[in-house]
Every structure is written in structure tokens, then in C-alpha cells.
Design an enzyme around this catalytic site. Structure first.
Site, short mmCIF file in Angstrom:
data_model
loop_
_atom_site.label_atom_id
_atom_site.label_comp_id
_atom_site.label_asym_id
_atom_site.label_seq_id
_atom_site.Cartn_x
_atom_site.Cartn_y
_atom_site.Cartn_z
N HIS A 35 1.02 -7.94 -0.21
CA HIS A 35 0.09 -7.87 1.04
C HIS A 35 -0.13 -9.28 1.83
O HIS A 35 0.46 -9.43 2.80
CB HIS A 35 -0.87 -7.04 0.87
CG HIS A 35 -1.92 -6.65 2.07
ND1 HIS A 35 -2.66 -5.52 2.13
CD2 HIS A 35 -1.88 -7.37 3.32
CE1 HIS A 35 -3.27 -5.55 3.26
NE2 HIS A 35 -2.95 -6.47 4.15
N HIS A 83 -9.10 -13.28 5.50
CA HIS A 83 -7.80 -12.35 5.03
C HIS A 83 -6.78 -12.67 5.77
O HIS A 83 -6.86 -12.56 6.99
CB HIS A 83 -8.13 -11.10 4.81
CG HIS A 83 -6.89 -10.25 4.75
ND1 HIS A 83 -5.86 -10.40 3.45
CD2 HIS A 83 -5.89 -9.43 5.38
CE1 HIS A 83 -4.92 -9.81 3.60
NE2 HIS A 83 -4.94 -9.07 4.95
N GLU A 105 -10.58 -2.82 7.84
CA GLU A 105 -11.04 -3.50 6.75
C GLU A 105 -12.61 -3.52 6.59
O GLU A 105 -12.95 -4.30 5.63
CB GLU A 105 -10.21 -4.88 6.25
CG GLU A 105 -8.89 -5.04 6.40
CD GLU A 105 -8.13 -3.96 5.16
OE1 GLU A 105 -9.15 -3.54 4.44
OE2 GLU A 105 -7.01 -3.87 4.92
#
Length: 267
Positions: free
Chosen positions: A216, A144, A121
Site C-alpha cells: 500500500h 501517509h 483515513e
């Protein structure tokens, strides 16, 4: 590897990373290698010193947004288990320097394990840090993770009505409205590790505190990782209480719209 000494301020921030990673694991928000953390540390380093001391160090080609040139970013590694950040920080994360052409990076600290590489990412994190540098320079951290109840909410029909989703989560208790005042963005699905995911997440942070990635996970940005954790923790608490009421078979009374408006004086 360069012999750049970490500033005291950076060491303090890295201790926060370890602490928050422990929270994420304990909450079951970081299964296996789920989630990633980064910080823009550019303001803590002397760029000229980095350039001088990294001469001859390994260079890794990577296509960053051009305005990321010169950024110094802390970031977790690909395949990294966040639980390992508690006591193996240098093995499973790194600090990297993006070169002046923004076409690659050099690791200046960490990454001390075979075949180490930054999280897949990386493009999303670099893009968010670039966005923050232009629009919210106080926000240096990006977290995240996979908050259970928020992910469940991203599968619910409320996800298609962002205003109502936020109203129902805010109404569960005053703290949710006060400490996540801009609320949650219902971020449409995009494939992991792509520029598309970076774009929709940056769009989310134009208006909201938390980007809830459809089916997600969730991402927050803040001045440090503890404050980013707080956004996620409090937002998920609101979602959890709402789902508890549903599971118990009743619709919660909740704070009224007038009471929510009254709370805005504290945000």
C-alpha cells in the site's frame, strides 16, 4: 463557519504542509488522491474559545475513540490531490474540532469547496494522534504517502523478515542508520479507512520510525511534517539504493554489523 483566528504557530505548520506536499508530488509518491497528512494542533488553541465560537456551526457525526475528545486536528480532505496543498490549502484540507463526547466534529478552518469532507483515513489519523498524546506527545504530525521503492519492498520476501529488511536497508549508507535509527515496521495488510489499519499502525510506532503498510504505502509520525517527511525520504533512499544494486546484478557489500553498531552513537 466560525471566525477563529489561526495562531501564528499554526500558520507556520501549515506552510510546512504545503512544502512537504510539493515534495511528495514531485517524487511521484502522491498519484491522484493518494496519501494524506494530519497534525494534532490542540496545544495551539483555546478550547473554550472554540466551543464558544462554533455554537451553531455545522456538526458532523463521527465515532472517534473517546479519549480524542477536545482534539483539534488539521487533516487533508477526502479525494484531495496532495499537489493542491501547495496553493489551495483552504480548499482541500481543514482544521476540525472533536467535540467533548467524541461523537463528531466541527470544521473551524478550511474545507472551502463543495461537499468537502476529511480523508477517509480520519479514524487512523485520530487514533495515531491519540496514541502519540499518551506515549510520544512530541509527535504532532502524521504523513501517509506512497514511496515507490518502499512499496516494492513490501512485495518482496524480505517483508516477512523485518530485522533482515532493516539490516539490508540500513547497510546501504551511514545516513540511513543515523536518521532512521528505529527502522521500518513491516505492517501487515489491513483495509484502508478501518480501525484495523489504525491498530496495526499504532503497533508499528511502538518500535519503529516508519510503518510500511503491506502492498500500500508508508506512514511516519514526528514533531512536524518536515521531520516525518525526512523519515520517509531517508528510509526510501536506502530501499532505492538496495534495489539499484540488485537491478545492476550484484549483491551490495554494505556496512558491516559492527559498523552499524558503531553508528548508534550518532542516533
Amino acid at each position: 463557519m466560525s471566525d477563529i483566528k489561526l495562531p501564528v504557530e499554526v500558520e507556520i505548520e501549515l506552510k510546512k504542509v504545503s512544502k512537504v506536499a510539493g515534495y511528495l508530488w514531485q517524487r511521484e509518491w502522491a498519484e491522484r488522491n493518494a496519501g494524506n497528512i494530519s497534525m494534532n494542533l490542540s496545544s495551539f488553541f483555546d478550547k473554550n474559545e472554540i466551543i464558544e465560537k462554533t455554537k451553531g456551526d455545522e456538526f458532523v457525526a463521527f465515532d472517534f475513540p473517546k479519549d480524542c475528545a477536545g482534539f483539534v486536528i488539521y487533516i487533508t480532505g477526502t479525494g484531495c490531490y496532495l499537489r493542491d496543498l501547495v496553493d489551495m490549502l483552504e480548499e482541500v484540507s481543514c482544521i476540525l474540532y472533536i467535540n467533548e463526547e467524541a461523537n463528531g466534529y466541527t470544521i473551524i478552518w478550511g474545507g472551502n469547496r463543495p461537499n468537502f469532507g476529511p480523508t477517509c483515513e480520519l479514524i487512523s489519523h485520530a487514533s495515531i494522534h491519540l496514541f502519540n498524546s499518551k506515549h510520544h506527545p512530541e509527535n504532532l504530525a502524521v504523513v501517509h504517502t506512497h514511496p515507490l521503492e518502499l512499496i516494492c519492498m513490501s512485495h518482496h520476501e524480505l517483508f516477512d523478515n523485518e530485522e533482515e529488511l532493516n539490516r539490508q536497508i540500513w547497510m546501504m549508507c551511514p545516513e540511513v542508520k543515523v536518521f532512521v535509527p528505529k527502522g521500518i515496521h513491516c505492517t501487515p495488510y489491513a483495509l484502508s479507512s478501518t480501525a484495523s489499519l489504525a491498530k496495526v499502525t499504532m503497533d508499528a510506532f511502538k518500535t519503529r520510525n516508519v510503518s510500511l503498510w503491506e502492498k500500500h504505502g508508508a506512514t511516519a509520525t514526528a514533531p512536524d511534517v518536515e521531520k516525518a517527511w525526512d523519515f520517509l525520504d531517508v528510509a526510501n533512499k536506502g530501499a532505492k539504493m538496495l534495489m539499484m544494486c540488485w537491478a545492476a546484478g550484484f549483491k551490495p557489500a554494505g556496512l558491516s554489523n559492527e559498523q552499524l553498531t558503531e553508528l548508534e552513537q550518532f542516533t
